[in-house]
Design a protein around this motif. Structure first.
Motif, mmCIF file in Angstrom:
data_model
loop_
_atom_site.group_PDB
_atom_site.id
_atom_site.type_symbol
_atom_site.label_atom_id
_atom_site.label_comp_id
_atom_site.label_asym_id
_atom_site.label_seq_id
_atom_site.Cartn_x
_atom_site.Cartn_y
_atom_site.Cartn_z
ATOM 1 N N LEU A 57 38.916 46.905 41.206
ATOM 2 C CA LEU A 57 38.682 45.561 40.487
ATOM 3 C C LEU A 57 38.999 45.786 39.050
ATOM 4 O O LEU A 57 38.446 46.965 38.523
ATOM 5 N N THR A 58 39.424 44.828 38.440
ATOM 6 C CA THR A 58 39.692 44.849 36.828
ATOM 7 C C THR A 58 38.247 44.733 36.181
ATOM 8 O O THR A 58 37.402 43.976 36.855
ATOM 9 N N GLU A 59 38.282 44.840 35.102
ATOM 10 C CA GLU A 59 37.052 44.488 34.185
ATOM 11 C C GLU A 59 36.576 43.199 34.059
ATOM 12 O O GLU A 59 35.649 42.764 34.289
ATOM 13 N N LYS A 60 37.896 42.430 33.820
ATOM 14 C CA LYS A 60 37.810 40.714 33.934
ATOM 15 C C LYS A 60 37.259 40.315 35.233
ATOM 16 O O LYS A 60 36.276 39.551 35.059
ATOM 17 N N GLU A 61 37.566 40.915 36.369
ATOM 18 C CA GLU A 61 36.909 40.476 37.446
ATOM 19 C C GLU A 61 35.598 40.751 37.877
ATOM 20 O O GLU A 61 34.710 39.942 38.400
ATOM 21 N N CYS A 94 32.440 34.218 39.053
ATOM 22 C CA CYS A 94 32.889 34.443 40.241
ATOM 23 C C CYS A 94 34.651 34.774 40.303
ATOM 24 O O CYS A 94 35.359 33.894 40.374
ATOM 25 N N PRO A 95 34.993 36.042 40.472
ATOM 26 C CA PRO A 95 36.313 36.262 40.392
ATOM 27 C C PRO A 95 37.124 35.767 41.631
ATOM 28 O O PRO A 95 36.757 35.669 42.622
ATOM 29 N N LEU A 96 38.281 35.134 41.290
ATOM 30 C CA LEU A 96 39.292 34.808 42.374
ATOM 31 C C LEU A 96 40.080 36.171 42.766
ATOM 32 O O LEU A 96 40.861 36.678 42.128
ATOM 33 N N LEU A 97 39.653 36.410 44.124
ATOM 34 C CA LEU A 97 40.405 37.619 44.559
ATOM 35 C C LEU A 97 41.291 36.986 45.965
ATOM 36 O O LEU A 97 40.760 36.183 46.486
#
Length: 327
Positions: free
Chosen positions: A159-163, A168-171
């Motif tokens: 995962l990226t640092e932003k995620e 709540c990251p959009l995956l």
């Protein structure tokens, strides 16, 4: 002599006046700095005291819970405003249709007039799973993923640092980092992995741990949470959630219950039936709400994750709701 003394006296008077003005300016500046420091410290102290008060009461006081939620949302909005990015322009994605393979290929061929990648997919359609072609006909966002299907996925699935820092990251289940991985009976995460992807979003949001849809999909298959011909079993949202350090309870399809859970820091996972998000069955995530509706992360579609949904829109197509919090 007297005139010289008078000039010296005037000089001393002017010097004293300048010193007084400097002292006054320093005093005023000190007051201004102290005021702003007091505001900042007071705000942080208030947030900390509210947080402690809510924790001490075990989140049993709904007023305190709502107050904490409002303060945190304000902090989150300020952070987002300081880290503004150029918004991605998303094409509207409509209600998914139950296309046959022939119908899906006709749509793909028609779109080939605008993008040659569609024609390449059409000409080599035999190498693509039928479900993937139907999904592409329903969701043009998947074009790049489907076009690269013969070559496989990315080497790095982290995962990226932003995620990791997102509320709540959009995956997306069709992300090239994991979408090509096998899931279920001769399928892949892009086609059938909405359940593991939804749970991965909840785990990352609540624990800050780096858990990918590929990892959750493998866990689901290893522990028989995938049923051939059906898809991901609901038990993944309780037993599987517990494995990743979450408390998960099934709550009512009720606006107040959903809002109260979100006010107390929960992430909601919804099982939805045929409607705006799917023509078969699907899992989505709800992570917040405001006066405009609920904020949704749909693991199949960026566009549907970019708009807010009213309770009326969601409730008519929801089969079950799980409220998840960190242990």
């Amino acid at each position: 002599m007297d005139e010289q003394l008078t000039r010296e006296q005037e000089k001393k008077i002017r010097q004293r006046q300048r010193r007084v003005r400097k002292l006054m300016a320093t005093f005023v500046l000190t007051l201004v700095v102290a005021f702003f420091l007091g505001v900042v410290v007071g705000r942080l102290t208030a947030l900390h005291e509210v947080d402690l008060a809510v924790r001490d009461q075990g989140y049993e006081n709904p007023q305190l819970g709502k107050l904490l939620s409002i303060v945190r949302r304000a902090e989150s909005q300020e952070t987002e405003e300081t880290e503004t990015e150029e918004p991605e322009i998303l094409e509207e994605v409509g209600v998914p249709q139950s296309y046959s393979k022939t119908q899906a290929l006709n749509i793909i061929k028609e779109r080939g007039e605008e993008d040659a990648r569609y024609l390449d997919i059409y000409d080599n359609s035999a190498i693509y799973p039928e479900r993937l072609l139907v999904d592409l006909a329903n969701n043009p966002e998947m074009l790049e993923f489907v076009a690269n299907y013969p070559d496989g996925g990315a080497e790095d699935d982290s995962l990226t640092e932003k995620e990791l820092k997102a509320k709540c990251p959009l995956l997306l289940q069709w992300d090239s980092r994991w979408g090509y991985d096998t899931y279920g009976d001769s399928s892949c995460i892009a086609v059938s992995g909405c359940g593991p992807t939804a749970l991965a979003m909840a785990v990352v949001a609540l624990t800050d741990e780096e858990v990918t849809p590929a990892e959750v999909a493998q866990y689901a298959m290893d522990h028989n949470y995938y049923l051939k011909g059906t898809g991901t079993l609901w038990k993944l949202m309780t037993d599987g959630a517990a494995h990743y350090g979450l408390n998960s309870e099934k709550i009512g399809i009720n606006q107040k219950e959903m809002e109260d859970a979100l006010d107390h820091g929960a992430i909601l996972v919804l099982s939805v039936k045929k409607g705006d998000f799917t023509n078969i069955g699907h899992f989505i995530v709800v992570y917040d709400y405001d006066e405009n509706g609920f904020k949704v992360n749909d693991p199949f579609c960026k566009y549907k994750s970019s708009v807010q949904w009213s309770y009326e829109q969601l409730s008519k197509q929801t089969k079950a709701v799980w409220s998840m919090t960190a242990k």
